[in-house]
Design an enzyme around this catalytic site. Structure first.
Site, PDB file in Angstrom:
ATOM      1  N   HIS A   1       3.696 -24.984  13.043  1.00 19.25           N
ATOM      2  CA  HIS A   1       5.035 -25.499  13.342  1.00 19.25           C
ATOM      3  C   HIS A   1       4.986 -26.711  14.281  1.00 19.25           C
ATOM      4  O   HIS A   1       5.664 -27.716  14.067  1.00 19.25           O
ATOM      5  CB  HIS A   1       5.908 -24.414  13.995  1.00 19.25           C
TER       6      HIS A   1
ATOM      7  N   ASP B   1      -0.686 -19.050  15.991  1.00 15.64           N
ATOM      8  CA  ASP B   1       0.544 -18.543  15.388  1.00 15.64           C
ATOM      9  C   ASP B   1       1.595 -19.647  15.221  1.00 15.64           C
ATOM     10  O   ASP B   1       2.290 -19.693  14.212  1.00 15.64           O
ATOM     11  CB  ASP B   1       1.099 -17.404  16.274  1.00 15.64           C
TER      12      ASP B   1
ATOM     13  N   ARG C   1       0.799  -1.228   0.000  1.00 10.74           N
ATOM     14  CA  ARG C   1       0.000   0.000   0.000  1.00 10.74           C
ATOM     15  C   ARG C   1       0.829   1.274   0.000  1.00 10.74           C
ATOM     16  O   ARG C   1       0.447   2.285  -0.552  1.00 10.74           O
ATOM     17  CB  ARG C   1      -0.904   0.031   1.238  1.00 10.74           C
TER      18      ARG C   1
ATOM     19  N   HIS D   1       7.409 -22.543   7.375  1.00 16.32           N
ATOM     20  CA  HIS D   1       8.862 -22.515   7.203  1.00 16.32           C
ATOM     21  C   HIS D   1       9.583 -23.542   8.078  1.00 16.32           C
ATOM     22  O   HIS D   1      10.739 -23.860   7.833  1.00 16.32           O
ATOM     23  CB  HIS D   1       9.423 -21.100   7.386  1.00 16.32           C
TER      24      HIS D   1
ATOM     25  N   GLU E   1      10.603 -18.822  23.081  1.00 13.01           N
ATOM     26  CA  GLU E   1      11.290 -17.620  22.609  1.00 13.01           C
ATOM     27  C   GLU E   1      11.480 -16.678  23.776  1.00 13.01           C
ATOM     28  O   GLU E   1      10.551 -16.484  24.567  1.00 13.01           O
ATOM     29  CB  GLU E   1      10.451 -16.910  21.535  1.00 13.01           C
TER      30      GLU E   1
ATOM     31  N   LYS F   1       6.143 -17.354  24.613  1.00 19.16           N
ATOM     32  CA  LYS F   1       6.938 -16.134  24.401  1.00 19.16           C
ATOM     33  C   LYS F   1       7.379 -15.646  25.772  1.00 19.16           C
ATOM     34  O   LYS F   1       6.723 -15.924  26.780  1.00 19.16           O
ATOM     35  CB  LYS F   1       6.086 -15.063  23.730  1.00 19.16           C
TER      36      LYS F   1
ATOM     37  N   LYS G   1       1.383 -18.806   6.419  1.00 20.48           N
ATOM     38  CA  LYS G   1       0.539 -19.030   7.572  1.00 20.48           C
ATOM     39  C   LYS G   1       0.283 -17.692   8.273  1.00 20.48           C
ATOM     40  O   LYS G   1       1.083 -16.788   8.058  1.00 20.48           O
ATOM     41  CB  LYS G   1       1.208 -20.026   8.518  1.00 20.48           C
TER      42      LYS G   1
ATOM     43  N   LYS H   1      13.308 -26.230   7.752  1.00 27.79           N
ATOM     44  CA  LYS H   1      14.467 -26.214   8.667  1.00 27.79           C
ATOM     45  C   LYS H   1      15.281 -27.491   8.472  1.00 27.79           C
ATOM     46  O   LYS H   1      14.722 -28.583   8.391  1.00 27.79           O
ATOM     47  CB  LYS H   1      14.004 -26.087  10.119  1.00 27.79           C
TER      48      LYS H   1
HETATM   49  C1  BG6 Z   1       6.596 -17.466  13.027  1.00 27.20           C
HETATM   50  C2  BG6 Z   1       5.736 -16.931  14.136  1.00 27.20           C
HETATM   51  O1  BG6 Z   1       5.868 -18.339  12.208  1.00 27.20           O
HETATM   52  O2  BG6 Z   1       7.696 -18.143  13.565  1.00 27.20           O
HETATM   53  C3  BG6 Z   1       6.544 -16.066  15.098  1.00 27.20           C
HETATM   54  O3  BG6 Z   1       4.714 -16.155  13.552  1.00 27.20           O
HETATM   55  C4  BG6 Z   1       7.784 -16.773  15.539  1.00 27.20           C
HETATM   56  O4  BG6 Z   1       5.741 -15.713  16.220  1.00 27.20           O
HETATM   57  C5  BG6 Z   1       8.539 -17.330  14.339  1.00 27.20           C
HETATM   58  O5  BG6 Z   1       8.590 -15.849  16.232  1.00 27.20           O
HETATM   59  C6  BG6 Z   1       9.704 -18.176  14.778  1.00 27.20           C
HETATM   60  O6  BG6 Z   1      10.429 -18.592  13.669  1.00 27.20           O
HETATM   61  P1  BG6 Z   1      11.884 -19.151  13.874  1.00 27.20           P
HETATM   62  O7  BG6 Z   1      12.292 -19.629  12.530  1.00 27.20           O
HETATM   63  O8  BG6 Z   1      12.713 -18.003  14.366  1.00 27.20           O
HETATM   64  O9  BG6 Z   1      11.778 -20.235  14.895  1.00 27.20           O
END
Ligand code: BG6
Length: 477
Positions: free
Chosen positions: A240, A235, A45, A178, A216, A330, A148, A182
């Site tokens: 994951h 999330d 945007r 993603h 995290e 988190k 996602k 890994k």
């Molecule tokens: C994302 C989440 O998919 O993955 C985030 O939305 C998270 O909240 C992130 O921090 C973590 O990714 P990675 O590769 O750093 O473990």
């Protein structure tokens, strides 16, 4: 050799582009993986021209000398996702690229926007015929990648998928998680099925339980406006964590092919036993870190969860009655993602009088950081008297290979460019995982807000998360 392509990234001024996609593309460029002719178009945007867009991204990347060359391949198209104007201008750009190359080049649309925008973007891709490629049967080279969270519950995920399916064939759709890219997650298949010694003990006869920790240290940072409406269950757990569980629970794929692997993953996720809404309090603890409500762009009365602990089961003969304990959070004490397979302790059969170490054989797969695998084994401590302790056998990617492997987005982008879908979700994988998650969300609605427990930043979540596992006479490792 990479054939020419154009990658259109919707939401190109956002967090995902800056943190993950752009660095991955830049590294691929440095490794000469992107070929001679490629074009990356950011669609968002914000009012920017090509130069401003390059500068905006370059600043974030702490760019070096190669950046100037790479950034010449970056273009910007200002537009609103629901307004056809931007798309028409995009068509002109893409036609111009085709002319330069002298062919209809592959078009890849990458949706790196909040899910609320998916529908309107797909609609516009259809109404402007962008989804059809540049004609002459080129639609077979057109692909769409979707990030996602894929929806916000089972119904919305199904609706998005249906919408996608009406426009694109399955082979054109890349549903991104993603974690599948890994290195350590990809290695699970090799580790489990290329080593004959693990498969015979990878089952309920030998495994006591499985633990998965996803932690995290950081909070939600600048992502309040996105995160507050989503929560950590959607999330991270819906995608994951489901994939980590699948990597442990899946059966050997019939073949190491796209369909073989996706089928084995999908079957494992489908086998995760749903927790019914009225059972949620028995199997799940949710928490929110203190101070979350004061984060930027977070509702001050928000009850969004930043921590979840779950006890679950995978209903397969292999894992019947083996509990999986999962915790995601988190503002935890450290950054760590790991899977631990805790084997049944048999040490006391012989060494009852001498005492056995509390922790025996635990296989720990460290997804990140310090990527590697360790196996705890019980050994006699040196000395005249018999005393037992646990020692660790350790394999580290860094130590063994001198590197931790490619970043997931590098691998996934290359797979999208070459059309390899093995590391992307099939729609039934997503459906099963959303079914599991949606029941929990329904349970939380029934429970009301009072069950969101607060915890201090830098701790392992609310006390009840410990009780969840300790009442089974086990402990978080
Ligand atoms: C994302 C989440 O998919 O993955 C985030 O939305 C998270 O909240 C992130 O921090 C973590 O990714 P990675 O590769 O750093 O473990």
């Amino acid at each position: 050799m990479q054939t020419p392509f154009v990658l259109v990234i919707f939401g190109a001024t956002g967090d995902l582009m800056r943190r993950k996609l752009l660095p991955a593309l830049f590294r691929l460029y440095k490794q000469k993986e992107l070929g001679e002719s490629f074009y990356i178009v950011g669609f968002a945007r914000r009012e920017l021209n090509n130069e401003e867009f390059r500068e905006f991204l370059g600043k974030k990347l702490h760019a070096d000398g190669v950046w100037d060359k790479f950034s010449k391949n970056l273009y910007y198209q200002q537009g609103f996702f629901g307004d056809v104007k931007g798309y028409n201008a995009l068509i002109e750009k893409l036609n111009e690229f085709d002319k330069r190359v002298g062919a209809c080049i592959a078009r890849i649309f990458y949706l790196a926007t909040p899910p609320a925008n998916y529908e309107e973007i797909i609609d516009k891709l259809v109404s402007t015929k962008l989804s059809e490629g540049c004609g002459q049967g080129s639609s077979k080279w057109t692909r769409i990648a979707i990030e996602k969270p894929f929806g916000k519950d089972l119904a919305t995920a199904k609706a998005i998928d249906k919408r996608l399916g009406r426009v694109f064939e399955e082979r054109q759709i890349f549903r991104v998680d993603h974690y599948l890219g890994k290195e350590t997650v990809q290695n699970m298949i090799a580790f489990r099925f290329a080593n004959g010694i693990f498969e015979p003990i990878w089952n309920r006869n030998f495994i006591d339980h499985v633990q998965i920790t996803w932690a995290e240290r950081q909070g939600i940072g600048e992502r309040g406006s996105f995160f507050d409406g989503v929560g950590l269950l959607r999330d991270v757990a819906q995608n994951h964590i489901m994939q980590l569980i699948a990597s442990v629970a899946m059966e050997q794929p019939l073949s190491f092919s796209k369909e073989g692997v996706r089928q084995a993953r999908a079957a494992a996720i489908k086998a995760i036993r749903c927790i019914e809404p009225n059972e949620v309090s028995k199997y799940i603890v949710r928490g929110q870190y203190e101070g979350y409500n004061k984060e930027p762009e977070v509702d001050q009365n928000s009850t969004t969860e930043t921590f979840v602990a779950i006890k679950l089961f995978v209903d397969t003969p292999r894992f019947e009655n083996v509990p999986f304990y999962v915790r995601v959070g988190k503002k935890m004490p450290k950054d760590v993602v790991e899977i631990s397979i805790v084997f049944i302790q048999t040490c006391h059969l012989l060494f009852k009088e001498y005492g056995c170490p509390e922790i025996g054989n635990v296989l720990t797969i460290r997804i990140q950081p310090d990527e590697g695998i360790s196996l705890g084994v019980i050994a006699k401590k040196p000395g005249a008297r018999l005393s037992l302790g646990t020692v660790s056998m350790y394999f580290s990617y860094q130590g063994e290979f001198g590197e931790k492997g490619a970043e997931p987005y590098e691998k996934l982008l290359l797979d999208i460019f070459s059309g390899d879908q093995m590391l992307f979700n099939r729609s039934d994988e997503l459906e099963s995982s959303w079914e599991f998650i949606t029941k929990i969300l329904e349970g939380w609605t029934l429970q009301g807000k009072s069950t969101v427990l607060s915890y201090k930043p830098g701790t392992w979540g609310p006390r009840q998360a410990h009780t969840l596992i300790e009442k089974d006479r086990r402990k978080w490792l």
